[in-house]
Design an enzyme around this catalytic site. Structure first.
Site, PDB file in Angstrom:
ATOM      1  CG  ASP A   4     -33.574 -16.314  51.926  1.00  0.00           C
ATOM      2  OD1 ASP A   4     -34.233 -17.200  51.771  1.00  0.00           O
ATOM      3  OD2 ASP A   4     -32.880 -15.872  53.173  1.00  0.00           O
ATOM      4  CG  HIS A  10     -33.784 -17.421  56.375  1.00  0.00           C
ATOM      5  ND1 HIS A  10     -33.726 -17.596  55.009  1.00  0.00           N
ATOM      6  CD2 HIS A  10     -34.226 -18.503  57.112  1.00  0.00           C
ATOM      7  CE1 HIS A  10     -34.183 -18.869  54.537  1.00  0.00           C
ATOM      8  NE2 HIS A  10     -34.214 -19.593  55.968  1.00  0.00           N
TER       9      HIS A  10
END
Length: 365
Positions: A161, A189
């Site tokens: 990410d 996440h």
């Protein structure tokens, strides 16, 4: 020839797509050092062993000088023995019609077992990276199931990410992603994660500018930028019909390399780590992504960053999701019928997909 003792590295889900991109990078020295020999321990479930043998043959055929040993197995007592590093990629993927709680239930069973195996067989200094989704909660379960290993030795992957967010800003500014520093991923996440640019700087023609000054589009940074990063995994799946593999493997390498060799002076990265005692008021007993400095194989949460109301609200929203995940997982962990219900949850899923990371990482589980 380097006579140093090989670093013993486990990769689970080793017959899967992420591992296929990952193993070559580890074997050629991109992660643990250009002069550091490695032994690879490759774990997968029994139905995947023929595929794993093909991966082993390819690794042998690379003829890489640092790769000293390859052990492919479906037995935890072999795979987890005397480890220096464990990269837990394999997990139960979410299937059509599967409720989120069923996904959690199945993964609690997997990561409880793997945590216990770490506790029993691995070195107490082992560094554990959890990749398989839901990564934060899987990491917490593994850590809780390995009481003799410090919780600080466990982390989960939010570097993917982090890299996605840096790249989005870099493309917007017309610079390489290496010119974007101190991005932060807060939280889970999942699609609630918060990519935060308030402390991010961009090097533009030799001058470091705040991200807001470099991008010159506050509406984008507070809107489409965030949702693009949050939904990037789903976008990859929609386009590719498979989830992120090449980028996931690169992020795993980045995460483990910096864990081993440290973050550059004045820079920080994002990792999912144990939240207890953190300086930002995130509830204790979660695995939550924070900005961290790393030195001597030890992470420390970056302290003293100002948090505005916009950021605080997003940080709290992702923490709320993690609390719900944790509490659901702990209910399963405490159930007398835990293994029976876990088996029920997985009964409609082919065993050959149990460790299939190409079906899990990056999905909006």
């Amino acid at each position: 020839m380097n006579m140093a003792a090989p670093t013993r590295v486990l990769v689970t889900g080793a017959a899967g797509q992420i591992a296929y991109s990952l193993l070559y990078s580890i074997a050629k020295g991109d992660v643990f050092g250009k002069d550091q020999p490695v032994s690879l321990l490759l774990l997968d479930i029994t139905p995947m062993m023929p595929v794993l043998e093909g991966v082993v043959m390819e690794l042998q055929d690379t003829a890489l000088p640092l790769l000293r040993e390859i052990i492919a197995t479906d037995k935890e007592e072999v795979a987890f023995n005397d480890l220096d590093a464990a990269i837990l990629v394999g997990s139960m993927p979410r299937r059509e019609g599967m409720e989120r709680k069923d996904l959690l239930k199945a993964n609690v069973a997997i990561f409880k077992s793997q945590g216990a195996a770490l506790d029993k067989y691995a070195k107490k200094t082992v560094k554990v990276l959890v990749v398989g989704n839901p990564a934060n909660t899987n990491c917490l379960i593994a850590a809780k199931s390995a009481p003799s290993i410090p919780k600080e030795n466990f982390s989960c992957l939010t570097r993917l990410d982090h890299n996605r967010a840096r790249s989005q800003v870099a493309m917007r500014c017309g610079v390489p992603a290496t010119q974007v520093k101190n991005m932060i991923i807060w939280g889970n996440h999942s699609s609630t994660q918060y990519p935060d640019v308030h402390h991010c700087v961009v090097n533009m023609s030799g001058s470091e500018l705040s991200c807001f000054d470099a991008v010159k589009d506050d509406v984008w940074l507070r809107g489409d930028f965030i949702t693009t990063v949050q939904q990037r995994g789903a976008a990859v799946i929609k386009a590719r019909k498979l989830s992120s593999a090449m980028s996931a493997a690169k992020a795993i390498c980045d995460h483990m390399r910096e864990l081993w060799s440290g973050t550059p002076q004045g820079e920080f990265t994002s990792m999912g780590v144990y939240s207890t005692g953190n300086p930002y008021g995130v509830p204790d007993d979660l695995v939550y992504s924070f900005p961290v400095h790393i030195k001597d194989k030890t992470w420390n949460i970056v302290d003293g960053l100002a948090i505005n109301d916009f950021s605080r609200a997003k940080m709290e929203a992702t923490a709320k999701e993690l609390i719900e995940e944790r509490d659901t997982a702990m209910e399963f962990l405490g159930s007398h019928h835990f293994y029976r219900t876990a088996l029920d949850a997985t009964s409609q899923v082919s065993s050959a997909t149990l460790w299939a990371p190409h079906l899990s990482l990056g999905s909006t589980v």
